[in-house]
Design a protein around this motif. Structure first.
Motif, mmCIF file in Angstrom:
data_model
loop_
_atom_site.group_PDB
_atom_site.id
_atom_site.type_symbol
_atom_site.label_atom_id
_atom_site.label_comp_id
_atom_site.label_asym_id
_atom_site.label_seq_id
_atom_site.Cartn_x
_atom_site.Cartn_y
_atom_site.Cartn_z
ATOM 1 N N ILE A 190 3.976 -21.179 -12.684
ATOM 2 C CA ILE A 190 3.132 -22.001 -11.815
ATOM 3 C C ILE A 190 3.032 -23.425 -12.365
ATOM 4 O O ILE A 190 3.086 -24.405 -11.615
ATOM 5 C CB ILE A 190 1.733 -21.370 -11.666
ATOM 6 N N VAL A 191 2.897 -23.548 -13.684
ATOM 7 C CA VAL A 191 2.779 -24.877 -14.292
ATOM 8 C C VAL A 191 4.086 -25.655 -14.156
ATOM 9 O O VAL A 191 4.077 -26.862 -13.950
ATOM 10 C CB VAL A 191 2.357 -24.744 -15.777
ATOM 11 N N ALA A 192 5.221 -24.972 -14.238
ATOM 12 C CA ALA A 192 6.519 -25.641 -14.165
ATOM 13 C C ALA A 192 6.831 -26.149 -12.761
ATOM 14 O O ALA A 192 7.561 -27.123 -12.605
ATOM 15 C CB ALA A 192 7.618 -24.689 -14.625
ATOM 16 N N THR A 193 6.297 -25.508 -11.757
ATOM 17 C CA THR A 193 6.530 -25.955 -10.378
ATOM 18 C C THR A 193 5.288 -26.679 -9.870
ATOM 19 O O THR A 193 4.261 -26.732 -10.536
ATOM 20 C CB THR A 193 6.828 -24.748 -9.465
ATOM 21 N N GLU A 194 5.407 -27.204 -8.704
ATOM 22 C CA GLU A 194 4.248 -27.877 -8.120
ATOM 23 C C GLU A 194 3.273 -26.826 -7.613
ATOM 24 O O GLU A 194 3.598 -26.057 -6.694
ATOM 25 C CB GLU A 194 4.673 -28.775 -6.962
ATOM 26 N N THR A 218 0.656 -25.003 -5.581
ATOM 27 C CA THR A 218 0.040 -25.081 -4.263
ATOM 28 C C THR A 218 -1.126 -24.100 -4.239
ATOM 29 O O THR A 218 -1.258 -23.251 -5.121
ATOM 30 C CB THR A 218 1.044 -24.708 -3.156
ATOM 31 N N LEU A 219 -1.944 -24.216 -3.255
ATOM 32 C CA LEU A 219 -3.092 -23.314 -3.142
ATOM 33 C C LEU A 219 -2.629 -21.862 -3.018
ATOM 34 O O LEU A 219 -3.206 -20.961 -3.622
ATOM 35 C CB LEU A 219 -3.955 -23.711 -1.943
ATOM 36 N N GLU A 220 -1.559 -21.659 -2.272
ATOM 37 C CA GLU A 220 -1.046 -20.302 -2.091
ATOM 38 C C GLU A 220 -0.511 -19.729 -3.404
ATOM 39 O O GLU A 220 -0.813 -18.583 -3.761
ATOM 40 C CB GLU A 220 0.068 -20.297 -1.043
ATOM 41 N N SER A 221 0.275 -20.511 -4.140
ATOM 42 C CA SER A 221 0.853 -19.995 -5.383
ATOM 43 C C SER A 221 -0.219 -19.737 -6.436
ATOM 44 O O SER A 221 -0.155 -18.756 -7.179
ATOM 45 C CB SER A 221 1.913 -20.947 -5.918
ATOM 46 N N VAL A 222 -1.232 -20.600 -6.496
ATOM 47 C CA VAL A 222 -2.310 -20.403 -7.458
ATOM 48 C C VAL A 222 -3.149 -19.183 -7.093
ATOM 49 O O VAL A 222 -3.549 -18.405 -7.970
ATOM 50 C CB VAL A 222 -3.188 -21.672 -7.563
ATOM 51 N N SER A 223 -3.386 -18.968 -5.814
ATOM 52 C CA SER A 223 -4.161 -17.793 -5.405
ATOM 53 C C SER A 223 -3.393 -16.497 -5.678
ATOM 54 O O SER A 223 -3.982 -15.508 -6.096
ATOM 55 C CB SER A 223 -4.572 -17.899 -3.938
ATOM 56 N N VAL A 224 -2.084 -16.522 -5.454
ATOM 57 C CA VAL A 224 -1.268 -15.345 -5.772
ATOM 58 C C VAL A 224 -1.281 -15.098 -7.271
ATOM 59 O O VAL A 224 -1.401 -13.958 -7.731
ATOM 60 C CB VAL A 224 0.175 -15.513 -5.243
ATOM 61 N N LEU A 225 -1.186 -16.160 -8.056
ATOM 62 C CA LEU A 225 -1.242 -16.028 -9.512
ATOM 63 C C LEU A 225 -2.574 -15.427 -9.947
ATOM 64 O O LEU A 225 -2.601 -14.523 -10.788
ATOM 65 C CB LEU A 225 -1.043 -17.383 -10.179
ATOM 66 N N CYS A 226 -3.663 -15.895 -9.376
ATOM 67 C CA CYS A 226 -4.978 -15.350 -9.726
ATOM 68 C C CYS A 226 -5.068 -13.867 -9.405
ATOM 69 O O CYS A 226 -5.575 -13.080 -10.217
ATOM 70 C CB CYS A 226 -6.077 -16.101 -8.985
ATOM 71 N N LEU A 227 -4.563 -13.480 -8.271
ATOM 72 C CA LEU A 227 -4.588 -12.076 -7.882
ATOM 73 C C LEU A 227 -3.751 -11.224 -8.838
ATOM 74 O O LEU A 227 -4.197 -10.163 -9.291
ATOM 75 C CB LEU A 227 -4.081 -11.909 -6.451
ATOM 76 N N VAL A 228 -2.558 -11.701 -9.192
ATOM 77 C CA VAL A 228 -1.687 -10.968 -10.108
ATOM 78 C C VAL A 228 -2.319 -10.855 -11.487
ATOM 79 O O VAL A 228 -2.300 -9.789 -12.115
ATOM 80 C CB VAL A 228 -0.291 -11.635 -10.186
#
Length: 79
Positions: free
Chosen positions: A37-41, A43-53
């Motif tokens: 996530i840090v290496a890419t830009e 987005t709200l969607e990617s951060v929310s998916v990361l939080c869920l995982v």
């Protein structure tokens, strides 16, 4: 005379070692997800998916750790 042999119980040490390796792999996977996530830009969607995982993997890690210790958090104060 019994013709059936009981299967030996799995070694507790083997189970403990395997569980510790699984916990280590879960931690590495969480770290790699965060780095992705840090290496890419972000987005709200990617951060929310990361939080869920991360939440799901953390719950799995905590339950596996409790199982390995054969003690659950609510049983610590029991005598």
């Amino acid at each position: 005379m019994s013709f059936y042999k009981r299967k030996p119980e799995p070694s507790t040490e083997l189970i403990q070692t395997l569980g510790k390796w699984i916990l280590l792999v879960l931690e590495i996977l969480i770290a790699s997800d965060i780095m992705a996530i840090v290496a890419t830009e972000p987005t709200l969607e990617s951060v929310s998916v990361l939080c869920l995982v991360v939440i799901i993997r953390t719950i799995i890690s905590l339950s596996l750790e409790a199982e390995l210790k054969n003690e659950f958090p609510w049983q610590k104060n029991k005598i």
